[in-house]
Design a protein around this motif. Sequence first.
Motif, PDB file in Angstrom:
ATOM      1  N   ASP A 235      -8.626   6.973  -0.953  1.00 17.71           N
ATOM      2  CA  ASP A 235      -7.353   6.861  -1.663  1.00 17.71           C
ATOM      3  C   ASP A 235      -6.648   5.564  -1.273  1.00 17.71           C
ATOM      4  OD1 ASP A 235      -5.138   7.265  -3.149  1.00 17.71           O
ATOM      5  OD2 ASP A 235      -4.207   8.699  -1.772  1.00 17.71           O
ATOM      6  N   VAL A 236      -7.324   4.469  -1.549  1.00 13.73           N
ATOM      7  CA  VAL A 236      -6.777   3.166  -1.178  1.00 13.73           C
ATOM      8  C   VAL A 236      -6.850   2.249  -2.385  1.00 13.73           C
ATOM      9  CG1 VAL A 236      -6.940   1.220   0.417  1.00 13.73           C
ATOM     10  CG2 VAL A 236      -7.764   3.445   1.136  1.00 13.73           C
TER      11      VAL A 236
ATOM     12  N   LEU B 103      11.380  -9.913  -1.546  1.00 13.94           N
ATOM     13  CA  LEU B 103      11.593  -9.399  -2.916  1.00 13.94           C
ATOM     14  C   LEU B 103      10.469  -8.430  -3.312  1.00 13.94           C
ATOM     15  CD1 LEU B 103      13.208  -9.768  -5.672  1.00 13.94           C
ATOM     16  CD2 LEU B 103      11.376 -11.360  -6.273  1.00 13.94           C
ATOM     17  N   ILE B 104       9.228  -8.832  -3.023  1.00 21.90           N
ATOM     18  CA  ILE B 104       8.072  -7.984  -3.385  1.00 21.90           C
ATOM     19  C   ILE B 104       8.204  -6.610  -2.727  1.00 21.90           C
ATOM     20  CG2 ILE B 104       5.567  -7.701  -3.102  1.00 21.90           C
ATOM     21  CD1 ILE B 104       5.351 -10.793  -3.201  1.00 21.90           C
ATOM     22  N   PHE B 105       8.415  -6.635  -1.406  1.00 22.37           N
ATOM     23  CA  PHE B 105       8.387  -5.353  -0.697  1.00 22.37           C
ATOM     24  C   PHE B 105       9.665  -4.542  -0.894  1.00 22.37           C
ATOM     25  CE2 PHE B 105       4.896  -7.730   1.123  1.00 22.37           C
ATOM     26  CZ  PHE B 105       3.894  -6.784   0.944  1.00 22.37           C
ATOM     27  N   ASP B 106      10.749  -5.236  -1.211  1.00 22.05           N
ATOM     28  CA  ASP B 106      11.983  -4.524  -1.513  1.00 22.05           C
ATOM     29  C   ASP B 106      11.830  -3.747  -2.821  1.00 22.05           C
ATOM     30  OD1 ASP B 106      14.714  -3.908  -1.004  1.00 22.05           O
ATOM     31  OD2 ASP B 106      15.229  -5.209  -2.717  1.00 22.05           O
ATOM     32  N   LYS B 107      11.262  -4.408  -3.821  1.00 22.62           N
ATOM     33  CA  LYS B 107      11.073  -3.725  -5.113  1.00 22.62           C
ATOM     34  C   LYS B 107      10.122  -2.535  -4.958  1.00 22.62           C
ATOM     35  CE  LYS B 107      11.861  -7.324  -8.601  1.00 22.62           C
ATOM     36  NZ  LYS B 107      12.845  -6.693  -9.492  1.00 22.62           N
ATOM     37  N   LEU B 108       9.068  -2.724  -4.168  1.00 22.72           N
ATOM     38  CA  LEU B 108       8.123  -1.623  -3.965  1.00 22.72           C
ATOM     39  C   LEU B 108       8.800  -0.458  -3.239  1.00 22.72           C
ATOM     40  CD1 LEU B 108       5.042  -3.785  -2.970  1.00 22.72           C
ATOM     41  CD2 LEU B 108       5.101  -2.221  -4.928  1.00 22.72           C
ATOM     42  N   ALA B 109       9.629  -0.802  -2.256  1.00 18.26           N
ATOM     43  CA  ALA B 109      10.325   0.252  -1.497  1.00 18.26           C
ATOM     44  C   ALA B 109      11.288   1.005  -2.412  1.00 18.26           C
ATOM     45  CB  ALA B 109      11.081  -0.370  -0.321  1.00 18.26           C
ATOM     46  N   LYS B 110      12.015   0.253  -3.247  1.00 19.96           N
ATOM     47  CA  LYS B 110      12.985   0.915  -4.137  1.00 19.96           C
ATOM     48  C   LYS B 110      12.279   1.832  -5.140  1.00 19.96           C
ATOM     49  CE  LYS B 110      16.977  -1.972  -3.629  1.00 19.96           C
ATOM     50  NZ  LYS B 110      17.150  -3.429  -3.660  1.00 19.96           N
ATOM     51  N   ALA B 111      11.023   1.481  -5.449  1.00 25.05           N
ATOM     52  CA  ALA B 111      10.272   2.328  -6.390  1.00 25.05           C
ATOM     53  C   ALA B 111       9.555   3.467  -5.650  1.00 25.05           C
ATOM     54  CB  ALA B 111       9.256   1.481  -7.141  1.00 25.05           C
TER      55      ALA B 111
ATOM     56  N   VAL C 239       7.241   3.328  -3.362  1.00 25.46           N
ATOM     57  CA  VAL C 239       5.803   3.146  -3.115  1.00 25.46           C
ATOM     58  C   VAL C 239       5.601   3.063  -1.600  1.00 25.46           C
ATOM     59  CG1 VAL C 239       3.797   1.652  -3.444  1.00 25.46           C
ATOM     60  CG2 VAL C 239       5.486   1.897  -5.279  1.00 25.46           C
ATOM     61  N   ASN C 240       4.711   3.904  -1.117  1.00 27.76           N
ATOM     62  CA  ASN C 240       4.441   3.914   0.307  1.00 27.76           C
ATOM     63  C   ASN C 240       3.366   2.876   0.622  1.00 27.76           C
ATOM     64  OD1 ASN C 240       4.540   4.738   2.883  1.00 27.76           O
ATOM     65  ND2 ASN C 240       4.151   6.901   2.428  1.00 27.76           N
ATOM     66  N   ILE C 241       3.758   1.790   1.272  1.00 29.42           N
ATOM     67  CA  ILE C 241       2.802   0.710   1.573  1.00 29.42           C
ATOM     68  C   ILE C 241       2.100   1.007   2.885  1.00 29.42           C
ATOM     69  CG2 ILE C 241       2.584  -1.768   2.044  1.00 29.42           C
ATOM     70  CD1 ILE C 241       3.562  -1.226  -0.717  1.00 29.42           C
ATOM     71  N   ASP C 242       0.809   0.750   2.903  1.00 27.62           N
ATOM     72  CA  ASP C 242       0.071   1.009   4.128  1.00 27.62           C
ATOM     73  C   ASP C 242      -0.186  -0.307   4.866  1.00 27.62           C
ATOM     74  OD1 ASP C 242      -1.400   2.142   6.073  1.00 27.62           O
ATOM     75  OD2 ASP C 242      -3.170   2.542   4.860  1.00 27.62           O
ATOM     76  N   MET C 243      -1.217  -1.052   4.431  1.00 28.01           N
ATOM     77  CA  MET C 243      -1.521  -2.294   5.148  1.00 28.01           C
ATOM     78  C   MET C 243      -0.967  -3.493   4.386  1.00 28.01           C
ATOM     79  SD  MET C 243      -5.461  -1.637   6.065  1.00 28.01           S
ATOM     80  CE  MET C 243      -6.013  -0.388   7.177  1.00 28.01           C
ATOM     81  N   ILE C 244      -0.618  -4.541   5.116  1.00 25.54           N
ATOM     82  CA  ILE C 244      -0.134  -5.771   4.468  1.00 25.54           C
ATOM     83  C   ILE C 244      -0.845  -6.947   5.121  1.00 25.54           C
ATOM     84  CG2 ILE C 244       1.873  -7.289   4.100  1.00 25.54           C
ATOM     85  CD1 ILE C 244       3.662  -4.827   4.332  1.00 25.54           C
ATOM     86  N   SER C 245      -1.280  -7.907   4.313  1.00 26.16           N
ATOM     87  CA  SER C 245      -1.774  -9.145   4.918  1.00 26.16           C
ATOM     88  C   SER C 245      -1.365 -10.321   4.039  1.00 26.16           C
ATOM     89  CB  SER C 245      -3.287  -9.101   5.116  1.00 26.16           C
ATOM     90  OG  SER C 245      -3.929  -8.883   3.897  1.00 26.16           O
TER      91      SER C 245
ATOM     92  N   ALA D 226      -1.972   0.710  -0.961  1.00 28.51           N
ATOM     93  CA  ALA D 226      -1.108   1.871  -1.215  1.00 28.51           C
ATOM     94  C   ALA D 226      -2.004   2.976  -1.759  1.00 28.51           C
ATOM     95  CB  ALA D 226      -0.039   1.508  -2.223  1.00 28.51           C
ATOM     96  N   SER D 227      -1.413   4.140  -2.012  1.00 32.34           N
ATOM     97  CA  SER D 227      -2.202   5.243  -2.567  1.00 32.34           C
ATOM     98  C   SER D 227      -2.480   5.000  -4.044  1.00 32.34           C
ATOM     99  CB  SER D 227      -1.424   6.550  -2.400  1.00 32.34           C
ATOM    100  OG  SER D 227      -1.966   7.534  -3.233  1.00 32.34           O
ATOM    101  N   LYS D 228      -3.667   5.425  -4.491  1.00 25.04           N
ATOM    102  CA  LYS D 228      -4.014   5.269  -5.912  1.00 25.04           C
ATOM    103  C   LYS D 228      -3.051   6.047  -6.802  1.00 25.04           C
ATOM    104  CE  LYS D 228      -8.883   4.264  -5.374  1.00 25.04           C
ATOM    105  NZ  LYS D 228     -10.143   4.796  -4.918  1.00 25.04           N
ATOM    106  N   ASN D 229      -2.438   7.087  -6.234  1.00 25.61           N
ATOM    107  CA  ASN D 229      -1.488   7.879  -7.036  1.00 25.61           C
ATOM    108  C   ASN D 229      -0.308   7.053  -7.505  1.00 25.61           C
ATOM    109  OD1 ASN D 229      -2.854  10.262  -6.715  1.00 25.61           O
ATOM    110  ND2 ASN D 229      -1.838  10.722  -4.770  1.00 25.61           N
ATOM    111  N   ASP D 230      -0.048   5.959  -6.806  1.00 28.04           N
ATOM    112  CA  ASP D 230       1.141   5.163  -7.137  1.00 28.04           C
ATOM    113  C   ASP D 230       0.827   4.025  -8.110  1.00 28.04           C
ATOM    114  OD1 ASP D 230       2.847   6.705  -5.682  1.00 28.04           O
ATOM    115  OD2 ASP D 230       2.713   5.504  -3.856  1.00 28.04           O
ATOM    116  N   VAL D 231      -0.372   4.038  -8.700  1.00 28.09           N
ATOM    117  CA  VAL D 231      -0.790   2.893  -9.511  1.00 28.09           C
ATOM    118  C   VAL D 231       0.186   2.578 -10.656  1.00 28.09           C
ATOM    119  CG1 VAL D 231      -2.412   4.232 -10.929  1.00 28.09           C
ATOM    120  CG2 VAL D 231      -2.745   1.793 -10.675  1.00 28.09           C
ATOM    121  N   PHE D 232       0.716   3.618 -11.304  1.00 27.12           N
ATOM    122  CA  PHE D 232       1.594   3.348 -12.448  1.00 27.12           C
ATOM    123  C   PHE D 232       2.916   2.718 -11.999  1.00 27.12           C
ATOM    124  CE2 PHE D 232      -1.219   6.681 -14.053  1.00 27.12           C
ATOM    125  CZ  PHE D 232      -1.704   6.020 -15.168  1.00 27.12           C
TER     126      PHE D 232
END
Length: 401
Positions: A259-260, A277-285, A287-293, A308-314
Amino acid sequence: MNVLVQKYGGTSVGSIDKIKNIARRVIEEKKKGKDMVIVVSAMGKSTDKLVEMAKSISENPCNREMDMLLATGEQVTISLLSMALKEYGYDSISLTGFQAGIITEGNHTKNRITKIEIEKIKNHLKDGKIVVVAGFQGINDNGDITTLGRGGSDTTAVALAAKLNCECEIYTDVDGIYSVDPRVFPEAKKLDVISYEEMMEMASLGAGVMETRAVEIGFKFKVPIYVALNTGEVKGTYIKEYDETMEDKMITGLTATDDVLMITINNVEYNSKNIALIFDKLAKANVNIDMISQTAPFNGLVNVSFTASKNDVFIIDEVIESLKNELKKIEVSKDSKISKISVVGIGMMNQSGVAGKVFKIFSDNNIEFKQVTTSEISISYTIDSNDKTKAITVLSKELNL
Ligand code: ADP
Ligand code: ASP
Ligand code: MG
C-alpha cells in the motif's frame, strides 16, 4: 463483573457452520461464569464484496455512503450469532455500534472512537445476556453511521475491553503472531509474547494481523491482548507491556506492504516556501505522508518524492492539480509498483548496526532500495514490488526471523 471480550474476524464467521461453532465456544466460556461480550466482523470477504459493488457504481464513491454500506456487513453477523446463541438456549442481544454506545469522530471511513457509553452494554450483561457487538462501526455527532477503517473490528474489541477493564481475546485464522506473515514466509517463528510497542509498529507497517489503532488503545489502557486461532486449540500470542523477561532480540519482526504510492514532483523551484506549500496542501487535504526525499538543487530546481497510501490517490491528484496552478514548471509522476519492507525490534533502541546489515543483505542479493526511513524501533525501505518476495525471504533467513 467478570467480563471477557472476544473478537472473531471475518474468516472465523465466514459460514453458518462457523457461526454455530463460535456460538458453542462462547457458551463454553459463559458456562465458566464469564460475562461475555463478543465483537464480530462481517462474514468472510463480504466487506470486500461491498467495496466492489460500490466501485462498480463509482470510481471514487462518497465516503459517507461507503460507511453506510460497509457497516451492513457486521450487522449480518451479529444477528446470526445472536440467533445461534438463543437457539442453544442462551439469552443474547446483538447491538450495532450505535446501540452499543460507540461514539466516533473524524472523517468518514477512518473514524476514531472518542467515547463509549458502556452502561448500555453493562446493563445487558447484568441481565445475563451474551452481548454481541458489531465491530468496525460507530455513530458520530450528526447521527451518521461511521466506520473505523479496514480491520477496525479489532479496535472495537480492544476499546470495549479497555472500558470494561478486562482482557481482550482476538480470534483469527492464524494461530498467533509470527515474526513474519506466515503466508508470505512459512518458516517464520511464532512469538509467545510481543510488546505493545513492537506490535503497534509492525501493524502500522503492514502486519495485518492486528489493526494499529487497536494496539494503540491496548497500550494506552494496558489491556492484555491475546491473539489466537479461532478454534482455541493452539496456544497463541500475548501482546503486553515490554518487560525484562522478553527475549532481548534486536529484531522481532519483519513486515511488508504494497500500500505504497510514490509521487515524484520534478522541477520544483528550490526555495523552502515551495516545499512548504506542497506539504501544507497535502496536510490540509488530510493526506498521510510517509516517506519524503528531495534531490540536491540543480539549476535552481529540485525533485521532491513522497510516499502515501494508495487509498489517497484521488485526493493527491486534486492537490497536484491545484499545485500546478502555483508551481508552473512542475512535472509529476506516480509509481504504484512499490513495496515497503520494514524490520521492527525494541532491541534497536540500544543496539546499532541493523541498517548496515540490511543494506548488505540487499546488496548481496541485487535488491535496489529507493528510500529509507527509521523510527526508534524500526527501519523501512521502499523497493520495487518485483523484488518484494525475494527481499522478505532473504532478510527473514539472514536475520533468523
Ligand atoms: P481477521 O479477519 O480475523 O481480522 P486478518 O486477515 O485481518 O484476520 O488477519 C489475519 C491474517 O494476518 C493472517 O491470515 C496472516 O496472513 C496475516 N498476518 C500478517 N502479518 C502477520 C504476522 N506477523 N503474524 C501472523 N499473521 C500475520
Ligand atoms: N469487516 C471490516 C473489514 O473487513 C472490519 C474488520 O473485519 O475488522 O475491514
Ligand atoms: Mg483483521
